[in-house]
Motif scaffolding. Sequence first.
Motif, PDB file in Angstrom:
ATOM      1  N   MET A 219       0.847  -1.198   0.000  1.00  0.00           N
ATOM      2  CA  MET A 219       0.000   0.000   0.000  1.00  0.00           C
ATOM      3  C   MET A 219       0.887   1.256   0.000  1.00  0.00           C
ATOM      4  O   MET A 219       1.834   1.316   0.771  1.00  0.00           O
ATOM      5  N   PRO A 220       0.585   2.254  -0.866  1.00  0.00           N
ATOM      6  CA  PRO A 220       1.432   3.451  -0.871  1.00  0.00           C
ATOM      7  C   PRO A 220       1.321   4.216   0.450  1.00  0.00           C
ATOM      8  O   PRO A 220       0.297   4.138   1.126  1.00  0.00           O
ATOM      9  N   GLU A 221       2.412   4.939   0.802  1.00  0.00           N
ATOM     10  CA  GLU A 221       2.444   5.759   2.026  1.00  0.00           C
ATOM     11  C   GLU A 221       1.333   6.810   1.961  1.00  0.00           C
ATOM     12  O   GLU A 221       1.168   7.452   0.924  1.00  0.00           O
ATOM     13  N   PRO A 222       0.611   7.033   3.056  1.00  0.00           N
ATOM     14  CA  PRO A 222      -0.346   8.144   3.057  1.00  0.00           C
ATOM     15  C   PRO A 222       0.360   9.465   2.779  1.00  0.00           C
ATOM     16  O   PRO A 222       1.524   9.650   3.140  1.00  0.00           O
ATOM     17  N   ARG A 223      -0.352  10.362   2.115  1.00  0.00           N
ATOM     18  CA  ARG A 223       0.203  11.656   1.712  1.00  0.00           C
ATOM     19  C   ARG A 223      -0.128  12.711   2.758  1.00  0.00           C
ATOM     20  O   ARG A 223      -1.249  12.734   3.289  1.00  0.00           O
ATOM     21  N   LEU A 224       0.849  13.571   3.054  1.00  0.00           N
ATOM     22  CA  LEU A 224       0.632  14.617   4.048  1.00  0.00           C
ATOM     23  C   LEU A 224       0.491  15.958   3.334  1.00  0.00           C
ATOM     24  O   LEU A 224       1.298  16.267   2.466  1.00  0.00           O
ATOM     25  N   ARG A 225      -0.533  16.729   3.693  1.00  0.00           N
ATOM     26  CA  ARG A 225      -0.669  18.058   3.078  1.00  0.00           C
ATOM     27  C   ARG A 225      -1.446  18.987   4.000  1.00  0.00           C
ATOM     28  O   ARG A 225      -2.146  18.536   4.916  1.00  0.00           O
ATOM     29  N   ALA A 226      -1.309  20.293   3.745  1.00  0.00           N
ATOM     30  CA  ALA A 226      -2.083  21.288   4.486  1.00  0.00           C
ATOM     31  C   ALA A 226      -3.516  21.257   3.967  1.00  0.00           C
ATOM     32  O   ALA A 226      -3.744  21.205   2.761  1.00  0.00           O
ATOM     33  N   LEU A 227      -4.481  21.243   4.887  1.00  0.00           N
ATOM     34  CA  LEU A 227      -5.891  21.198   4.492  1.00  0.00           C
ATOM     35  C   LEU A 227      -6.454  22.606   4.396  1.00  0.00           C
ATOM     36  O   LEU A 227      -5.960  23.544   5.042  1.00  0.00           O
ATOM     37  N   GLY A 228      -7.525  22.744   3.594  1.00  0.00           N
ATOM     38  CA  GLY A 228      -8.200  24.034   3.425  1.00  0.00           C
ATOM     39  C   GLY A 228      -9.705  23.832   3.463  1.00  0.00           C
ATOM     40  O   GLY A 228     -10.194  22.704   3.675  1.00  0.00           O
ATOM     41  N   LEU A 229     -10.440  24.908   3.216  1.00  0.00           N
ATOM     42  CA  LEU A 229     -11.903  24.855   3.340  1.00  0.00           C
ATOM     43  C   LEU A 229     -12.555  23.741   2.503  1.00  0.00           C
ATOM     44  O   LEU A 229     -13.528  23.150   2.960  1.00  0.00           O
TER      45      LEU A 229
ATOM     46  N   ALA B  96       5.483  15.403  13.503  1.00  0.00           N
ATOM     47  CA  ALA B  96       6.739  15.947  12.962  1.00  0.00           C
ATOM     48  C   ALA B  96       6.440  17.134  12.040  1.00  0.00           C
ATOM     49  O   ALA B  96       7.156  18.146  12.053  1.00  0.00           O
ATOM     50  N   ALA B  97       5.358  17.034  11.265  1.00  0.00           N
ATOM     51  CA  ALA B  97       4.991  18.136  10.363  1.00  0.00           C
ATOM     52  C   ALA B  97       4.505  19.348  11.156  1.00  0.00           C
ATOM     53  O   ALA B  97       4.765  20.497  10.772  1.00  0.00           O
ATOM     54  N   VAL B  98       3.795  19.090  12.257  1.00  0.00           N
ATOM     55  CA  VAL B  98       3.341  20.189  13.124  1.00  0.00           C
ATOM     56  C   VAL B  98       4.552  20.915  13.716  1.00  0.00           C
ATOM     57  O   VAL B  98       4.604  22.155  13.742  1.00  0.00           O
ATOM     58  N   ILE B  99       5.539  20.152  14.162  1.00  0.00           N
ATOM     59  CA  ILE B  99       6.743  20.738  14.761  1.00  0.00           C
ATOM     60  C   ILE B  99       7.470  21.597  13.722  1.00  0.00           C
ATOM     61  O   ILE B  99       7.918  22.708  13.996  1.00  0.00           O
ATOM     62  N   GLU B 100       7.539  21.082  12.504  1.00  0.00           N
ATOM     63  CA  GLU B 100       8.195  21.826  11.423  1.00  0.00           C
ATOM     64  C   GLU B 100       7.456  23.152  11.171  1.00  0.00           C
ATOM     65  O   GLU B 100       8.083  24.209  11.024  1.00  0.00           O
ATOM     66  N   ARG B 101       6.112  23.104  11.147  1.00  0.00           N
ATOM     67  CA  ARG B 101       5.325  24.314  10.912  1.00  0.00           C
ATOM     68  C   ARG B 101       5.546  25.341  12.034  1.00  0.00           C
ATOM     69  O   ARG B 101       5.734  26.527  11.792  1.00  0.00           O
ATOM     70  N   ALA B 102       5.556  24.837  13.289  1.00  0.00           N
ATOM     71  CA  ALA B 102       5.751  25.747  14.430  1.00  0.00           C
ATOM     72  C   ALA B 102       7.135  26.401  14.353  1.00  0.00           C
ATOM     73  O   ALA B 102       7.292  27.584  14.657  1.00  0.00           O
ATOM     74  N   ARG B 103       8.130  25.644  13.915  1.00  0.00           N
ATOM     75  CA  ARG B 103       9.490  26.223  13.737  1.00  0.00           C
ATOM     76  C   ARG B 103       9.477  27.289  12.653  1.00  0.00           C
ATOM     77  O   ARG B 103      10.090  28.332  12.797  1.00  0.00           O
ATOM     78  N   GLU B 104       8.760  27.006  11.542  1.00  0.00           N
ATOM     79  CA  GLU B 104       8.667  28.003  10.456  1.00  0.00           C
ATOM     80  C   GLU B 104       8.044  29.298  10.965  1.00  0.00           C
ATOM     81  O   GLU B 104       8.391  30.390  10.515  1.00  0.00           O
ATOM     82  N   TRP B 105       7.090  29.194  11.895  1.00  0.00           N
ATOM     83  CA  TRP B 105       6.451  30.379  12.468  1.00  0.00           C
ATOM     84  C   TRP B 105       7.394  31.113  13.429  1.00  0.00           C
ATOM     85  O   TRP B 105       7.075  32.193  13.913  1.00  0.00           O
ATOM     86  N   GLY B 106       8.489  30.484  13.804  1.00  0.00           N
ATOM     87  CA  GLY B 106       9.409  31.097  14.756  1.00  0.00           C
ATOM     88  C   GLY B 106       8.979  30.908  16.208  1.00  0.00           C
ATOM     89  O   GLY B 106       9.422  31.654  17.089  1.00  0.00           O
ATOM     90  N   ALA B 107       8.110  29.932  16.458  1.00  0.00           N
ATOM     91  CA  ALA B 107       7.628  29.698  17.830  1.00  0.00           C
ATOM     92  C   ALA B 107       8.772  29.225  18.723  1.00  0.00           C
ATOM     93  O   ALA B 107       9.644  28.474  18.278  1.00  0.00           O
ATOM     94  N   GLU B 108       8.744  29.702  19.964  1.00  0.00           N
ATOM     95  CA  GLU B 108       9.785  29.279  20.923  1.00  0.00           C
ATOM     96  C   GLU B 108       9.494  27.898  21.488  1.00  0.00           C
ATOM     97  O   GLU B 108      10.396  27.147  21.846  1.00  0.00           O
ATOM     98  N   ARG B 109       8.166  27.598  21.648  1.00  0.00           N
ATOM     99  CA  ARG B 109       7.775  26.289  22.199  1.00  0.00           C
ATOM    100  C   ARG B 109       6.516  25.806  21.497  1.00  0.00           C
ATOM    101  O   ARG B 109       5.713  26.612  21.026  1.00  0.00           O
ATOM    102  N   LEU B 110       6.343  24.496  21.482  1.00  0.00           N
ATOM    103  CA  LEU B 110       5.073  23.905  21.069  1.00  0.00           C
ATOM    104  C   LEU B 110       4.419  23.378  22.340  1.00  0.00           C
ATOM    105  O   LEU B 110       5.028  22.581  23.067  1.00  0.00           O
ATOM    106  N   LEU B 111       3.207  23.868  22.613  1.00  0.00           N
ATOM    107  CA  LEU B 111       2.500  23.528  23.848  1.00  0.00           C
ATOM    108  C   LEU B 111       1.329  22.605  23.545  1.00  0.00           C
ATOM    109  O   LEU B 111       0.787  22.628  22.436  1.00  0.00           O
TER     110      LEU B 111
END
Length: 152
Positions: free
Chosen positions: A1-11, A89-104
Amino acid sequence: MPEPRLRALGLPDLSALIELEASGQAHPWSATRLEQALAAAEYAVLGLEDAAGLIGHAVVSRQPFDAELESILIAPERRGEGLAGRLLAAVIERAREWGAERLLLEVRAGNAAAIALYRRAGFAEDGRRRGYYPPLAGTEREDALLMSLPLA
Ligand SMILES: CC(C)(COP(=O)(O)OP(=O)(O)OC[C@H]1O[C@@H](n2cnc3c(N)ncnc32)[C@H](O)[C@@H]1OP(=O)(O)O)[C@@H](O)C(=O)NCCC(=O)NCCS
């Protein structure tokens, strides 16, 4: 089975997201809350999908200094495959891109699967809110664990 695909969701993903929440969450987010998260610039909603559709999602919000993981969910039939680890891991990457100091985050003290996931990603426990969550079953309210991951 192919790996599930990760993407940003929208409306356009709203109805799939409502369905996934209803299938896998004891207290699902309302359609309005999900729609607001999909539309707001200070939120990111990340999704994992396979050929059958959406099988997981995570909601992260951007705050002045930190980011907060507000929700993470994998469809019940796809749990235990490590998929939440990929989303986190993708959430952590996004929070880093935002320049967040911590992920809570806050998690029910009895949610062993989620706590294991967070510990493995490096989150530490900062404190506990006694009786924060309404009971899932029975009458006992449940504590919230407050956890954080330093990003800076
Ligand atoms: C929490 C959740 C997202 C984890 O998803 P998942 O894809 O199954 O997670 P993973 O496969 O990456 O496994 C996470 C860890 O939990 C462990 N685990 C899984 N089920 C468990 C259980 N019932 N008890 C204890 N540990 C468990 C796994 O072994 C793994 O730890 P390890 O790598 O150290 O062995 C999923 O269970 C879920 O959607 N739950 C409902 C929503 C929820 O509670 N979200 C979190 C709070 S918002």
